[in-house]
Write a protein that holds these residues in place. Structure first.
Motif, mmCIF file in Angstrom:
data_model
loop_
_atom_site.group_PDB
_atom_site.id
_atom_site.type_symbol
_atom_site.label_atom_id
_atom_site.label_comp_id
_atom_site.label_asym_id
_atom_site.label_seq_id
_atom_site.Cartn_x
_atom_site.Cartn_y
_atom_site.Cartn_z
ATOM 1 N N GLY A 139 19.658 -19.381 74.856
ATOM 2 C CA GLY A 139 18.311 -19.216 75.382
ATOM 3 C C GLY A 139 17.833 -20.440 76.125
ATOM 4 O O GLY A 139 17.354 -20.322 77.250
ATOM 5 N N GLU A 140 17.978 -21.622 75.508
ATOM 6 C CA GLU A 140 17.533 -22.862 76.152
ATOM 7 C C GLU A 140 18.310 -23.131 77.444
ATOM 8 O O GLU A 140 17.741 -23.558 78.443
ATOM 9 C CB GLU A 140 17.705 -24.048 75.198
ATOM 10 C CG GLU A 140 16.775 -24.006 74.002
ATOM 11 C CD GLU A 140 17.013 -25.176 73.056
ATOM 12 O OE1 GLU A 140 16.220 -25.339 72.134
ATOM 13 O OE2 GLU A 140 18.004 -25.916 73.239
ATOM 14 N N ARG A 141 19.623 -22.857 77.389
ATOM 15 C CA ARG A 141 20.466 -23.079 78.571
ATOM 16 C C ARG A 141 19.956 -22.271 79.754
ATOM 17 O O ARG A 141 19.730 -22.798 80.840
ATOM 18 C CB ARG A 141 21.907 -22.656 78.283
ATOM 19 C CG ARG A 141 22.638 -23.475 77.269
ATOM 20 C CD ARG A 141 24.095 -23.058 77.265
ATOM 21 N NE ARG A 141 24.263 -21.627 76.967
ATOM 22 C CZ ARG A 141 24.501 -21.153 75.763
ATOM 23 N NH1 ARG A 141 24.577 -21.980 74.744
ATOM 24 N NH2 ARG A 141 24.664 -19.860 75.566
ATOM 25 N N ASP A 142 19.787 -20.960 79.520
ATOM 26 C CA ASP A 142 19.337 -20.073 80.594
ATOM 27 C C ASP A 142 17.923 -20.410 81.035
ATOM 28 O O ASP A 142 17.586 -20.319 82.214
ATOM 29 C CB ASP A 142 19.417 -18.610 80.148
ATOM 30 C CG ASP A 142 20.831 -18.062 80.296
ATOM 31 O OD1 ASP A 142 21.655 -18.777 80.910
ATOM 32 O OD2 ASP A 142 21.101 -16.961 79.798
ATOM 33 N N MET A 143 17.087 -20.806 80.054
ATOM 34 C CA MET A 143 15.708 -21.172 80.377
ATOM 35 C C MET A 143 15.701 -22.356 81.342
ATOM 36 O O MET A 143 15.004 -22.333 82.361
ATOM 37 C CB MET A 143 14.965 -21.503 79.075
ATOM 38 C CG MET A 143 13.460 -21.579 79.204
ATOM 39 S SD MET A 143 12.918 -23.211 79.742
ATOM 40 C CE MET A 143 13.086 -24.127 78.209
ATOM 41 N N LEU A 144 16.516 -23.381 81.037
ATOM 42 C CA LEU A 144 16.569 -24.563 81.900
ATOM 43 C C LEU A 144 17.124 -24.215 83.289
ATOM 44 O O LEU A 144 16.623 -24.699 84.303
ATOM 45 C CB LEU A 144 17.437 -25.652 81.253
ATOM 46 C CG LEU A 144 16.774 -26.481 80.148
ATOM 47 C CD1 LEU A 144 17.781 -27.451 79.537
ATOM 48 C CD2 LEU A 144 15.593 -27.260 80.701
ATOM 49 N N ALA A 145 18.164 -23.369 83.315
ATOM 50 C CA ALA A 145 18.765 -22.990 84.596
ATOM 51 C C ALA A 145 17.772 -22.204 85.442
ATOM 52 O O ALA A 145 17.644 -22.427 86.653
ATOM 53 C CB ALA A 145 20.039 -22.187 84.367
ATOM 54 N N THR A 146 17.046 -21.270 84.790
ATOM 55 C CA THR A 146 16.051 -20.484 85.517
ATOM 56 C C THR A 146 14.914 -21.386 85.998
ATOM 57 O O THR A 146 14.408 -21.222 87.111
ATOM 58 C CB THR A 146 15.490 -19.368 84.613
ATOM 59 O OG1 THR A 146 16.591 -18.660 84.047
ATOM 60 C CG2 THR A 146 14.628 -18.404 85.399
ATOM 61 N N ALA A 147 14.537 -22.359 85.141
ATOM 62 C CA ALA A 147 13.459 -23.277 85.514
ATOM 63 C C ALA A 147 13.833 -24.079 86.756
ATOM 64 O O ALA A 147 12.966 -24.392 87.591
ATOM 65 C CB ALA A 147 13.138 -24.214 84.353
ATOM 66 N N THR A 148 15.128 -24.415 86.896
ATOM 67 C CA THR A 148 15.587 -25.136 88.082
ATOM 68 C C THR A 148 15.291 -24.338 89.346
ATOM 69 O O THR A 148 14.750 -24.861 90.317
ATOM 70 C CB THR A 148 17.107 -25.384 88.002
ATOM 71 O OG1 THR A 148 17.416 -25.988 86.753
ATOM 72 C CG2 THR A 148 17.571 -26.286 89.128
ATOM 73 N N LEU A 149 15.633 -23.037 89.281
ATOM 74 C CA LEU A 149 15.454 -22.181 90.461
ATOM 75 C C LEU A 149 13.975 -21.944 90.751
ATOM 76 O O LEU A 149 13.495 -22.181 91.868
ATOM 77 C CB LEU A 149 16.174 -20.849 90.234
ATOM 78 C CG LEU A 149 16.147 -19.865 91.400
ATOM 79 C CD1 LEU A 149 16.839 -20.472 92.615
ATOM 80 C CD2 LEU A 149 16.831 -18.551 91.017
#
Lengths: 139, 133
Positions: A107-117
């Motif tokens: 969850g945190e991984r995807d959250m950070l990746a999505t936050a980048t975009l």
């Protein structure tokens, strides 16, 4: 000496599957984007060098780059450069967070990746709005 | 000792393979990318603020701002850190994707030349803006 014809057959070793076999994930996509924006910024330094050289050369040279950057084509390049810069900076920040051992859980991984975009797009829009307001104020 | 190594070899196994990676150097580049990225996070914000403040201004105004000592030093730090960061980054990409030794060598040299030319152009321009002709 190793002789493949007489040596006992080695058991087939497991191989790491190549990239194409995996389902595309958000972290993978943003990792690819980080490289692509990095390469874009690499060539984008030509613009920065042109800008600095023009400023140091005189009013005529500066007017040339200013008219180019004011064209639709120039504006598109600048918009892309802005987004690449913000995306790469946020991606770098995400990698630093991961390097420190945080944000790696489910969850945190995807959250950070999505936050980048999302962050890169939002910040780019904000910067351009501020930029246009500044130019409106200057004239 | 592994097969194939001469018996009179004094150097340790690790000593013999050091420098044999695709870039012929060690992990210090990995660390340098991290160090420059921390600096560039701050310097990028500075750079963006400088550029936005100069939008639509004429050349004498741009010279005045970019040539002022504090701005010039920050721009030099941004250019220096950025060029070094991207030199390592491009090298990393080249050794990942270019497998022919000859082409890889040419592209690594090209990477260095590009970064040196861009870096010197930027640094020279900033210094000229600060000190005049």
């Amino acid at each position: 000496m190793f002789d493949p014809t007489t040596a006992p057959r080695l058991k087939a070793r497991p191989l790491s599957p190549h990239l194409g076999i995996y389902r595309l994930t958000m972290t993978m996509a943003m990792s690819v984007m980080h490289r692509i924006t990095g390469v874009a910024l690499y060539y984008g330094t030509i613009l920065m060098a042109w800008w600095l050289v023009a400023a140091a050369s005189g009013p005529n040279a500066y007017a040339t780059i200013e008219s180019f950057m004011s064209s639709i084509f120039g504006r598109l390049i600048l918009l892309g450069y802005t987004w690449a810069l913000i995306h790469h900076a946020l991606g770098g920040l995400r990698h630093l967070i991961w390097d420190l051992g945080y944000g790696l859980d489910d969850g945190e991984r995807d959250m950070l990746a999505t936050a980048t975009l999302v962050g890169s797009i939002v910040l780019t829009i904000v910067l351009w709005v501020v930029g246009y307001l500044m130019m409106g104020g200057a004239r | 000792m592994s097969a194939g190594a001469p018996r009179n070899q004094i150097r340790s196994p690790i000593g013999r393979v050091r420098g044999f990676g695709p870039a012929h150097s060690g992990t210090h580049h990995f660390w340098h990318v991290r160090v420059t990225s921390v600096a560039l996070l701050i310097l990028t914000i500075v750079f963006v603020v400088i550029v936005i403040s100069l939008l639509g201004r004429n050349q004498p105004a741009v010279v005045r701002v970019l040539g002022s000592p504090a701005i010039a030093v920050l721009m030099l730090l941004f250019v220096g850190g950025g060029i070094y960061h991207m030199w390592i980054g491009m090298q990393e990409i080249l050794i990942d994707y270019v497998h022919s030794d000859r082409i890889k060598l040419l592209m690594l040299i090209g990477n260095t030349f590009f970064c040196m030319v861009i870096g010197v152009l930027c640094v020279f321009s900033i210094l000229k803006l600060s000190f005049g002709i």
